[in-house]
Design an enzyme around this catalytic site. Structure first.
Site, PDB file in Angstrom:
ATOM      1  CG  ASP A  33      -1.787  -1.215   1.338  1.00  0.00           C
ATOM      2  OD1 ASP A  33      -2.052  -1.848   0.309  1.00  0.00           O
ATOM      3  OD2 ASP A  33      -2.192  -1.543   2.464  1.00  0.00           O
ATOM      4  CD  GLU A 210      -9.089  -3.443  -0.969  1.00  0.00           C
ATOM      5  OE1 GLU A 210      -9.916  -3.672  -0.077  1.00  0.00           O
ATOM      6  OE2 GLU A 210      -8.023  -4.071  -1.084  1.00  0.00           O
TER       7      GLU A 210
END
Length: 722
Positions: A33, A210
């Protein structure tokens, strides 16, 4: 000059030699991420999800931070949070995920996911936290309350995860967040960026997206988000999709006009796996180098080494870096070629003019009032003056500087001069002037805090843009077609008290404007048009309800599946042609919209065995309807399954698998494509089979018998790939 800076300068002068992915290898085996920002000290900083960084380490780093001078070589510098300094509202057991870092009004703000709040007994009551710091490396001070509090839904909590901040041209601040359970949302923020304002707005359907990230370009707001599963080890199919809107609140639609909020949600592919070692390519951030080229950082999984320590433990997701192109108004990594293992180009992080003002002004011509002060070039005085570089740079180019007006009195201004043109910021906004022509755009918040001013010259067009930290959210932009040539010396210009740092000028990057080739069908090799069922077909667990009627194979969707060890579903198979080919079918399946019909589906399958297949089908996934390209294979004494998303289905959907044998490895590569009209195709990811397998091609219709629905296949056709 710092040793790393010297090395970066040498590399830039010898022509940007290649680099290899992952770029996080020097400090981490996993760095999921990733977020990225360039600090006011001229270094790039990246931030990752809380995981152990190395094999065998065992201890989670709470939002680890790395630093680089060239975006390729990175060094670990510490963690955002230690053992005793979690946010006060976080449970001690919480995990911190998915940081996003911005420079807002003179300080750095980090947003992150808090997985477990102390305010409820639930284990996964997600919220979005924030912390502030004077530098990109910290120290970070948590805000006393979450920016977005836990959002209950029945006996659970919505996925309030994966924050991404965005500042608009009017100075309005926004925070995007959300995930598969609950969808993607955006909330307006207070001026300091730490509190929500008003009610949030949903911008993408749940159960598909997401990892939000938003940029503004040419009047559009682009929402980039990740789809499918992030963490399924060797079958991880994560990818990045995009939609765009004319407002930061949406509605966002893809290239074909499909809404991201629809049950049959759209999404234009930006990045997906291509058959090399990298799978699960997603959760991105982006940046612009000094030549004006955009780049994407993201995580991916090496399919031969998918876990950090032991199988089915922490997924090993290092950080990768690749070029981000804009083609026909849409972002796409490497023109659609997907993740690179080695790249023949690297970001331009130092140009022929590159000044950090760590010494004197010997490389500049001073017209008065200039000095190096505190690591900046500082101008004082009421008259306009120029600091001109002794190095020349002609042709199309890009120049930039970080600057601020300390006093910001009426008439004060600071900016860049390129030949006879200037681009300056002042209390009036951003102004570009050339040959007597002048244009101005408002600059929210004024110029008293540090801002970045970037100017590009293409022929006689000069474009200036002001951002807080070069992250795709310009607060002011002006473009002017100059009546005079934009040639001549480069320098800084100021009136009043102004400070400059990180000054550069480089050749403007040449944009890539053509997509990488997509598979195209050539000569027809084989087909079944379903007048009857061709004898070349063979059943695995024959389904007597499937029949040929009305020119189609009509197959009631079975209450069965291939995933897992049950293997109750039927498969209709035939041997494909040798070599490279494309197989296509047209399938009609009425799955309705919006209702839960898990997991009814029909489509194509590349089948080596019941436990080794890739399935491309239109499918009902909770309330959504998607084209999923799933993969099951044996790994470490278990079966692993994951999916990749290959477009939005219609009631009638065309599906393709493009087969290619890799000449070096002998592996079978199958790339998935789908179409809603049989003419416009969306090409998605690649799943691979071992060289010692002989995958056959088949049809499936299974996933649930209620409500009763029938799939109709019009044909199956094989083509030689052009």
């Amino acid at each position: 000059m710092h040793i790393a800076a010297v090395a970066s300068l040498i590399l830039s002068l010898v022509g940007n030699p290649s680099y290899g992915n992952p770029v996080s290898r020097d400090f981490a085996d996993t760095f999921a991420d990733p977020a990225v920002i360039r600090g006011l000290d001229g270094y790039w900083y990246s931030y990752g999800t809380s995981d152990p960084l190395r094999e065998g380490e065992g201890e989670h780093h709470r939002l680890p931070i790395a630093r680089s001078s060239d975006l390729v070589e990175w060094t670990y510098v510490g963690d955002a949070f230690g053992e005793g300094d979690l946010p006060s509202y976080a449970d001690p057991s919480t995990l911190l995920w998915a940081p996003d870092v911005r420079y807002l009004d003179g300080r750095y703000v980090m947003y992150f996911t808090v997985t477990n709040s102390a305010s409820t007994p639930h284990e996964w009551d997600y919220s979005i936290g924030a912390a502030t710091a004077p530098t990109p490396a910290g120290p970070w001070t948590p805000a006393p309350e979450p920016v977005v509090a836990p959002r209950p839904s029945g006996g659970a909590y919505w996925n309030t995860i994966d924050p991404a901040q965005f500042t608009d041209v009017d100075g309005g601040k926004y925070l995007y967040f959300g995930g598969f359970f609950g969808g993607l949302w955006v909330t307006e923020l207070s001026a300091d960026g730490l509190q929500p304002v008003g009610r949030p707005t949903q911008v993408a359907v749940d159960n598909k997206f997401e990892g939000s990230y938003v940029v503004r370009r040419d009047g559009y707001y682009y929402l980039l988000a990740s789809s499918a599963n992030c963490c399924a080890g060797p079958t991880t199919g994560y990818s990045v999709l995009a939609g765009r809107a004319t407002s930061p609140l949406g509605p966002f639609t893809d290239r074909e006009g499909r809404p991201l909020l629809a049950s049959r949600a759209g999404g234009t592919p930006v990045l997906t796996q291509n058959g090399n070692r990298w799978i699960g390519t997603g959760h991105n951030a982006q940046l612009t180098d000094l030549a004006g080229q955009d780049w994407m950082v993201y995580h991916a999984i090496d399919r031969s080494d998918p876990f950090l320590d032991e199988p089915y433990g922490v997924n090993e997701r290092p950080m990768l870096l690749d070029r981000l192109d804009w083609i026909d108004g849409w972002p796409v990594v490497r023109a659609g070629a997907g993740p690179s293992d080695h790249s023949s180009e690297r970001p331009v992080t130092r140009g022929p003019v590159d000044e950090r003002f760590s010494g004197d002004l010997s490389g500049w011509r001073d017209t008065g009032g200039w000095a190096v002060h505190g690591g900046y070039a500082r101008h004082t005085g009421g008259e306009q003056a120029t600091l001109t570089s002794r190095k020349g740079l002609g042709g199309d180019r890009r120049a930039e500087t970080d600057l601020r007006l300390s006093a910001a009195r009426p008439g004060d201004a600071a900016g860049l001069r390129i030949g006879a043109a200037t681009a300056v910021v002042s209390g009036s906004g951003l102004t570009v002037a050339a040959g007597g022509d002048r244009r101005t755009a408002a600059l929210p918040g004024g110029a008293a805090t540090w801002r970045n001013l970037a100017v590009t010259v293409e022929g006689r067009t000069i474009t200036a843009e002001v951002t807080s930290a070069r992250l795709g959210d310009p607060q002011a932009a002006v473009s002017l077609d100059s009546p005079v040539p934009l040639s001549g010396a480069f320098g800084l210009v100021a009136k009043g008290t102004a400070e400059f740092d990180n000054v550069s000028a480089a050749r403007l990057a040449k944009p890539v404007t053509r997509m990488a080739p997509a598979p195209e069908p050539g000569r027809k090799l084989d087909a079944d048009e379903f007048g009857t069922l061709d004898r070349a077909w063979r059943w695995v667990r024959e389904n007597p309800a499937a029949r040929v009627a009305g020119g189609a194979l009509r197959w009631p969707v079975q209450d069965g599946d291939l995933v897992g060890t049950g293997n109750t579903a039927s498969v209709l198979l035939r041997t494909p042609p040798r070599g490279d080919y494309i197989v296509e079918t047209k399938v009609t399946l009425d799955l309705g919209e919006g209702t839960v019909r898990n997991h009814q589906q029909a489509g194509l399958v590349a089948y080596a065995s019941d436990d080794d297949f890739a399935r491309l089908s239109q499918v009902a996934i909770w309330n959504t309807r998607q084209v999923e390209y799933g993969r099951e294979l044996p790994f470490a004494d278990r079966l692993s399954y994951g999916g990749n998303i290959a477009g939005a289905p219609a009631k009638t959907t065309w599906l393709r698998l493009a087969h290619h044998v890799d000449r070096e490895t002998g592996e079978h590569e199958f790339r998935a494509g789908s179409s809603r009209d049989g003419r416009t195709w969306t090409w998605a990811g690649v799943w691979t089979f071992g060289k010692d397998t002989s995958p056959r091609i088949g049809l499936v219709a299974h996933g649930g018998a209620q409500p009763a629905v029938e799939a109709a296949f019009d044909y199956v056709r094989f083509y030689r790939t052009r």
